[in-house]
Design a protein around this motif. Structure first.
Motif, mmCIF file in Angstrom:
data_model
loop_
_atom_site.group_PDB
_atom_site.id
_atom_site.type_symbol
_atom_site.label_atom_id
_atom_site.label_comp_id
_atom_site.label_asym_id
_atom_site.label_seq_id
_atom_site.Cartn_x
_atom_site.Cartn_y
_atom_site.Cartn_z
ATOM 1 N N TRP A 113 1.231 -1.196 0.089
ATOM 2 C CA TRP A 113 -0.423 -0.338 -0.146
ATOM 3 C C TRP A 113 1.219 1.657 0.502
ATOM 4 C CZ3 TRP A 113 -5.331 0.060 0.324
ATOM 5 C CH2 TRP A 113 -6.268 -1.038 1.194
ATOM 6 N N LEU A 114 0.352 2.338 -0.589
ATOM 7 C CA LEU A 114 1.241 3.392 -0.527
ATOM 8 C C LEU A 114 0.141 5.182 -0.615
ATOM 9 C CD1 LEU A 114 4.696 4.344 -1.507
ATOM 10 C CD2 LEU A 114 4.285 4.388 -4.321
ATOM 11 N N GLY A 115 0.904 5.535 -0.386
ATOM 12 C CA GLY A 115 0.096 7.208 0.050
ATOM 13 C C GLY A 115 1.073 8.158 -0.561
ATOM 14 N N ALA A 116 1.069 9.313 -0.585
ATOM 15 C CA ALA A 116 2.192 10.111 -1.092
ATOM 16 C C ALA A 116 1.635 11.764 -0.378
ATOM 17 C CB ALA A 116 2.189 11.266 -2.420
ATOM 18 N N MET A 117 2.314 12.052 0.741
ATOM 19 C CA MET A 117 1.908 13.712 1.085
ATOM 20 C C MET A 117 3.034 14.320 0.796
ATOM 21 S SD MET A 117 1.187 12.002 5.445
ATOM 22 C CE MET A 117 1.773 14.068 6.164
ATOM 23 N N VAL A 118 2.044 15.505 -0.003
ATOM 24 C CA VAL A 118 3.036 16.646 -0.014
ATOM 25 C C VAL A 118 2.453 18.575 0.760
ATOM 26 C CG1 VAL A 118 4.294 18.155 -2.372
ATOM 27 C CG2 VAL A 118 3.644 15.700 -2.058
ATOM 28 N N PRO A 119 2.690 18.416 1.563
ATOM 29 C CA PRO A 119 2.382 19.317 2.195
ATOM 30 C C PRO A 119 2.303 20.923 1.418
ATOM 31 C CG PRO A 119 3.439 18.583 4.351
ATOM 32 C CD PRO A 119 3.579 18.093 2.446
ATOM 33 N N LYS A 132 4.262 25.358 -2.709
ATOM 34 C CA LYS A 132 3.239 26.163 -2.469
ATOM 35 C C LYS A 132 2.239 25.805 -3.548
ATOM 36 C CE LYS A 132 5.290 28.739 0.683
ATOM 37 N NZ LYS A 132 4.881 28.249 2.358
ATOM 38 N N ARG A 133 2.943 26.110 -4.889
ATOM 39 C CA ARG A 133 2.492 25.836 -6.173
ATOM 40 C C ARG A 133 1.534 23.998 -6.345
ATOM 41 N NH1 ARG A 133 6.781 28.213 -9.905
ATOM 42 N NH2 ARG A 133 7.336 30.210 -8.764
ATOM 43 N N ALA A 134 -0.006 24.034 -6.738
ATOM 44 C CA ALA A 134 -0.632 23.145 -6.914
ATOM 45 C C ALA A 134 -0.040 22.173 -8.004
ATOM 46 C CB ALA A 134 -1.585 22.683 -7.252
ATOM 47 N N VAL A 135 0.536 23.224 -8.431
ATOM 48 C CA VAL A 135 1.488 21.787 -9.837
ATOM 49 C C VAL A 135 2.513 20.726 -9.331
ATOM 50 C CG1 VAL A 135 2.261 22.397 -12.555
ATOM 51 C CG2 VAL A 135 0.471 23.504 -11.737
ATOM 52 N N THR A 136 3.354 22.273 -8.854
ATOM 53 C CA THR A 136 4.588 21.298 -8.305
ATOM 54 C C THR A 136 3.862 19.959 -7.557
ATOM 55 O OG1 THR A 136 5.397 23.561 -8.298
ATOM 56 C CG2 THR A 136 6.377 21.677 -7.291
ATOM 57 N N ARG A 137 2.936 20.445 -5.756
ATOM 58 C CA ARG A 137 2.334 19.543 -5.217
ATOM 59 C C ARG A 137 1.830 17.973 -6.633
ATOM 60 N NH1 ARG A 137 -0.138 23.564 -3.249
ATOM 61 N NH2 ARG A 137 -1.764 23.069 -3.953
ATOM 62 N N ASN A 138 1.249 18.346 -7.158
ATOM 63 C CA ASN A 138 0.374 16.938 -8.952
ATOM 64 C C ASN A 138 2.112 16.942 -9.586
ATOM 65 O OD1 ASN A 138 -1.744 17.554 -7.954
ATOM 66 N ND2 ASN A 138 -1.730 18.698 -9.509
ATOM 67 N N ALA A 139 3.127 17.286 -9.761
ATOM 68 C CA ALA A 139 4.085 17.157 -10.665
ATOM 69 C C ALA A 139 4.923 15.953 -8.929
ATOM 70 C CB ALA A 139 5.523 17.666 -10.613
ATOM 71 N N ARG A 159 7.069 11.329 2.005
ATOM 72 C CA ARG A 159 6.336 12.896 2.386
ATOM 73 C C ARG A 159 7.188 13.983 2.978
ATOM 74 N NH1 ARG A 159 7.794 14.912 7.946
ATOM 75 N NH2 ARG A 159 8.477 13.164 8.680
ATOM 76 N N LEU A 160 7.291 14.978 2.411
ATOM 77 C CA LEU A 160 7.690 15.551 1.489
ATOM 78 C C LEU A 160 7.987 16.429 3.489
ATOM 79 C CD1 LEU A 160 9.215 16.685 -0.161
ATOM 80 C CD2 LEU A 160 7.669 18.661 -0.916
ATOM 81 N N ARG A 161 9.238 16.631 3.473
ATOM 82 C CA ARG A 161 9.869 16.553 4.517
ATOM 83 C C ARG A 161 10.393 18.218 4.620
ATOM 84 N NH1 ARG A 161 14.543 15.369 7.476
ATOM 85 N NH2 ARG A 161 15.808 14.372 6.224
ATOM 86 N N SER A 162 10.988 18.710 3.226
ATOM 87 C CA SER A 162 11.217 19.957 3.073
ATOM 88 C C SER A 162 11.523 20.617 1.788
ATOM 89 C CB SER A 162 12.710 20.121 3.395
ATOM 90 O OG SER A 162 13.424 19.342 2.931
ATOM 91 N N GLY A 163 11.041 21.791 1.731
ATOM 92 C CA GLY A 163 11.161 22.683 0.144
ATOM 93 C C GLY A 163 11.547 22.489 -0.690
ATOM 94 N N PHE A 164 12.374 22.597 -1.730
ATOM 95 C CA PHE A 164 13.137 22.499 -3.052
ATOM 96 C C PHE A 164 13.288 24.243 -3.198
ATOM 97 C CE2 PHE A 164 11.975 17.842 -4.001
ATOM 98 C CZ PHE A 164 12.941 17.490 -3.978
ATOM 99 N N ASP A 165 14.810 24.718 -3.697
ATOM 100 C CA ASP A 165 15.128 25.438 -3.183
ATOM 101 C C ASP A 165 14.146 25.944 -4.546
ATOM 102 O OD1 ASP A 165 16.235 28.223 -3.152
ATOM 103 O OD2 ASP A 165 18.268 27.228 -3.674
ATOM 104 N N ARG A 166 13.669 27.821 -4.055
ATOM 105 C CA ARG A 166 13.046 28.328 -5.454
ATOM 106 C C ARG A 166 13.447 28.753 -6.017
ATOM 107 N NH1 ARG A 166 7.003 29.706 -3.856
ATOM 108 N NH2 ARG A 166 6.680 30.770 -6.126
ATOM 109 N N GLN A 167 14.741 29.230 -5.652
ATOM 110 C CA GLN A 167 15.896 29.638 -6.273
ATOM 111 C C GLN A 167 16.612 29.286 -7.261
ATOM 112 O OE1 GLN A 167 16.359 33.444 -5.552
ATOM 113 N NE2 GLN A 167 15.600 33.191 -3.981
ATOM 114 N N GLN A 168 16.589 27.984 -6.989
ATOM 115 C CA GLN A 168 17.786 27.324 -7.960
ATOM 116 C C GLN A 168 16.765 26.254 -9.208
ATOM 117 O OE1 GLN A 168 18.720 23.655 -5.711
ATOM 118 N NE2 GLN A 168 20.059 22.365 -7.773
#
Length: 135
Positions: free
Chosen positions: A56-62, A67-74, A98-107
């Motif tokens: 069984w698998l689930g994904a949590m991307v808070p 921040k962007r829905a496009v990024t969460r869905n990707a 579970r995503l536990r930290s964000g990817f740098d929006r500068q990069q």
């Protein structure tokens, strides 16, 4: 592979403990009880949540970390695609990525840049590789 859908399923899987981590992701696993004629009382609350003995698998991307829905869905699509490659190597258990930290929006300026997708995919492959090697 079955997908986690309800809040109690996600909560049960998260309570199972962390199996592997990368800088941005954590993988939680709840081992499912063996199918027995008479289930013990401590495992009886898990049985209704997970009817079949499968992965069984689930994904949590808070929103906090993406921040962007496009990024969460990707990111969720990447999680499910990479997990399909490792399905045969994972034990029959409930897993939550579970995503536990964000990817740098500068990069990663674009919400779905090929660079972001590649970085997410490589990190998820590391995460599942470590989890597949643990009993």
């Amino acid at each position: 592979m079955q997908r986690l859908k309800t809040r109690p399923q996600f909560q049960a899987a998260l309570a199972g403990g962390t199996v592997s981590r990368t800088p941005h992701f954590a993988l939680h696993r709840l081992n499912l009880p063996e199918a027995k004629p008479l289930a013990s009382t401590e495992d009886s609350h898990i049985a209704p949540l997970f009817q079949t003995q499968e992965v069984w698998l689930g994904a949590m991307v808070p929103k906090r970390w993406a921040k962007r829905a496009v990024t969460r869905n990707a990111i969720k699509r990447q999680i499910y695609n990479v997990s399909a490659q490792f399905e045969v190597r994972l034990p029959c258990a409930a897993h939550v990525v579970r995503l536990r930290s964000g990817f740098d929006r500068q990069q990663f300026i674009s919400a779905t840049s090929p660079m972001l997708k590649l970085a997410v995919r490589q990190e998820l492959e590391q995460l599942f590789e470590r989890a597949a090697n643990k009993p």
